[in-house]
Structures are given as C-alpha cells and as structure tokens.
Design a protein around this motif. Structure first.
Motif: not given
Length: 341
Positions: A127-132, A183-189, A315-319, A325-326
C-alpha cells in the motif's frame, strides 16, 4: 474468476486504517464483496458485523486464513505481523494487499518477493496510496510529457498534526522510526517522480521537539533527510509529528524547464475566508482527509487486478527499494554519518 464474478475479500486488522479499508471495500469498490474480518478484539468484530454486515468474524488469523471463504486478503495488521501473514495468505492461494511496510527487514522483504514470484497467478500489492492520488498522478503525467524538462530535485514532506496524547508514541517500539513510518512514502514518491533511479547515498538527522520519550526508541518526532540518486538527481525530505495547524503533505519537483507543486497550504476544501482579522481556510485534520480518494483508487486498482480487469502501476521491487532507503536513513540518523548504498 470472470470479470463478472465478485471478489470475496477478507480484511485483517480493524484499527484506524483497517476500518477505513473495510468501509471502502464494503461501499466504494465495484466488484468487491467484504465477507470476512479478522481482529483480536471482539469489539472491532462487532463493529464490522453491525456497521458493515460482515458475517465471517475471526479472532485467530490462522483460523481465518484456512477457513474464511475469500479470494483476497487485505492486511492492515501491525507491522510486526505483515511478513508471516503475507506468506500464509500466499500459501493459502489468496491474492494479497498489505499495508506498508512488507517487513522492516530488507532480507525478509526480498524473500517474500521471491515467494510471490513463485505464485504468479496471485496478485500482490504493497500500500503506497499516494501513487493513486489524482493531483500527484497529474504531476507525474506532466513530468512524463516533458513539461518540466529533466527533473533533478524533489522536495517532499509528510507532516502530521500534533496529537497531544502522542498516539504514535506507543507504536514507536515497532514502527521502525519516523523514516520507515513516514518518510518511506516520500521516498517512494521521489523515485516515482524521478523515473525510479537507484539511491547511492543518504544522510539523515532529526530532533524531538515535543516528545523526548521517543529517544529511548531511537526515534524522533521531526526528521530531515537527503538522498542522492544515480544520474545526479536529489531528494530532500521532511517528516513531522508536531504540526500545530493540521496535516500537511507536500511535494515539489524541480526540473530544467519548470516546477510542479502539490499540496501546499494544508487546505481542506476550496473555501477561503477573508476579513479584517486576516485570510484563512480550514486545515486538513489528518492523512485520510488528504488521501481518501487515493486510498479508494488504490483498493479499486487491487480488486481490478485480482479480477483480471486491470494492472498495477508498480511491483514489490518498488516497495523493497523504498524500505531499503528508509533503513539507510535510519542508520545515518543513528550514526550521524552518510550511508552509501
């Protein structure tokens, strides 16, 4: 399963976010049918029965995963439960949505990704909801069209309104720290906006402005981070638990031909008041008020992928990379040194 067949979904965990997911599945996701819940507290199960009409109620996860009549599982349980519940759901033949993080241990994340790859018929999603989020999706589309030129700097923050009771403090022993939790959300974004580059070096610092008791858990209530990526791009991140006015999540991407900003002002709705006392507007109270649409779109995307009518954007690689990084940021914070990846 045909595209006309409803997806029977069971949810594990009925805490703050779990209840939101349950309500979303029950009322806002076409093609989904919430049929089972699992939670250690009987009171939460009573809520699911009385408010959502769920009839399959379980307090034991092992009983839930082996007996519930479900096609897919949504894991909104505590972080410490994610890894073994994810594995059990996969081995039981279920599609799996799991709230971030998949695990606080990168090696465990990689092992679970390998297990998921061995079950290609099952949909898995973190669940990285910000991509949506519609506004962030528009920003990403503009970058893809080249409207910013070459993006080279991301400034992103996740800042929660202060909670006088310190709701998050009791979760500090298992949260992994502010960089893993927020911050993991910001990293993903940042990676998403920059085209998913690999991180090469990170540095983190932080302070406890309000909750000194977090120090015993190697955590802070305000954190800063810098990430260097292959190709020269950079990201600057800020996370806070102590905003006095409301929830303020913002993103700025700077490119060689333009800049895009999302979320500045923490504004709830589109109403602004002007008077002799000043200009003001209502502020966002929490993360869900800001990202409600994103959470709904995220769950719709998961259900569509399970039913064979849609595909997932990552996919899971992004997570796993966001978690890697976190973790490096947490190491940097604890040592005071730059960490190379």
């Amino acid at each position: 399963m045909t595209s006309a067949t409803p997806l029977n979904v069971g949810i594990v965990g009925l805490g703050r976010l779990g209840r939101r997911h349950a309500e979303c599945l029950a009322h806002h996701v076409p093609g989904a049918r919430l049929v089972a819940t699992c939670n250690p507290s009987a009171g939460a199960l009573d809520w699911a029965r009385d408010q959502l009409g769920v009839t399959q109620l379980h307090q034991d996860f092992n009983h839930f995963i082996t007996t519930a009549d479900i096609d897919a599982v949504v894991l909104a349980s505590p972080t410490t439960e994610h890894a073994h519940q994810f594995e059990a759901a996969l081995r039981a033949g279920k599609h799996v949505f799991v709230e971030k993080p998949l695990s606080l241990d990168v090696a465990t994340c990689e092992a679970l990704a390998a297990l998921a790859a061995a079950h290609p018929a099952q949909v898995v999603m973190v669940g990285f909801e910000r991509r949506f989020d519609p506004d962030l999706v528009r920003a990403r589309a503009a970058i893809e069209r080249g409207e910013l030129g070459r993006p080279f700097l991301v400034r992103s923050q996740t800042c929660d309104r202060i909670d006088p009771d310190g709701f998050f403090v009791k979760f500090a022993p298992t949260s992994g720290g502010i960089f893993n939790d927020c911050s993991v959300h910001d990293i993903d974004l940042a990676r998403w906006m920059l085209g998913n580059p690999k991180a090469t070096k990170v540095f983190a610092s932080g302070t406890n402005a309000v909750h000194p008791e977090l120090a015993q858990h190697d955590d802070v209530d305000n954190g800063l981070a810098i990430i260097e990526f292959e190709g020269g791009a950079r990201a600057v991140l800020y996370a806070s638990r102590t905003m006095p006015h409301g929830h303020e999540t913002t993103l700025e991407v700077i490119g060689t031909a333009g800049t895009v900003q999302v979320g500045f002002g923490a504004q709830l709705g589109a109403t602004t008041f002007r008077s002799a006392q000043g200009v003001h507007h209502p502020a966002l109270p929490d993360f869900y008020a800001r990202f409600e649409q994103a959470f709904q779109q995220e769950m719709r995307a998961f259900v569509a992928a399970c039913r064979g009518t849609g595909t997932l954007p990552g996919d899971l690689s992004d997570a796993i990379e966001a978690t890697r990084i976190a973790h490096a940021l947490q190491r940097s914070f604890l040592t005071g040194e730059t960490v190379r990846l």
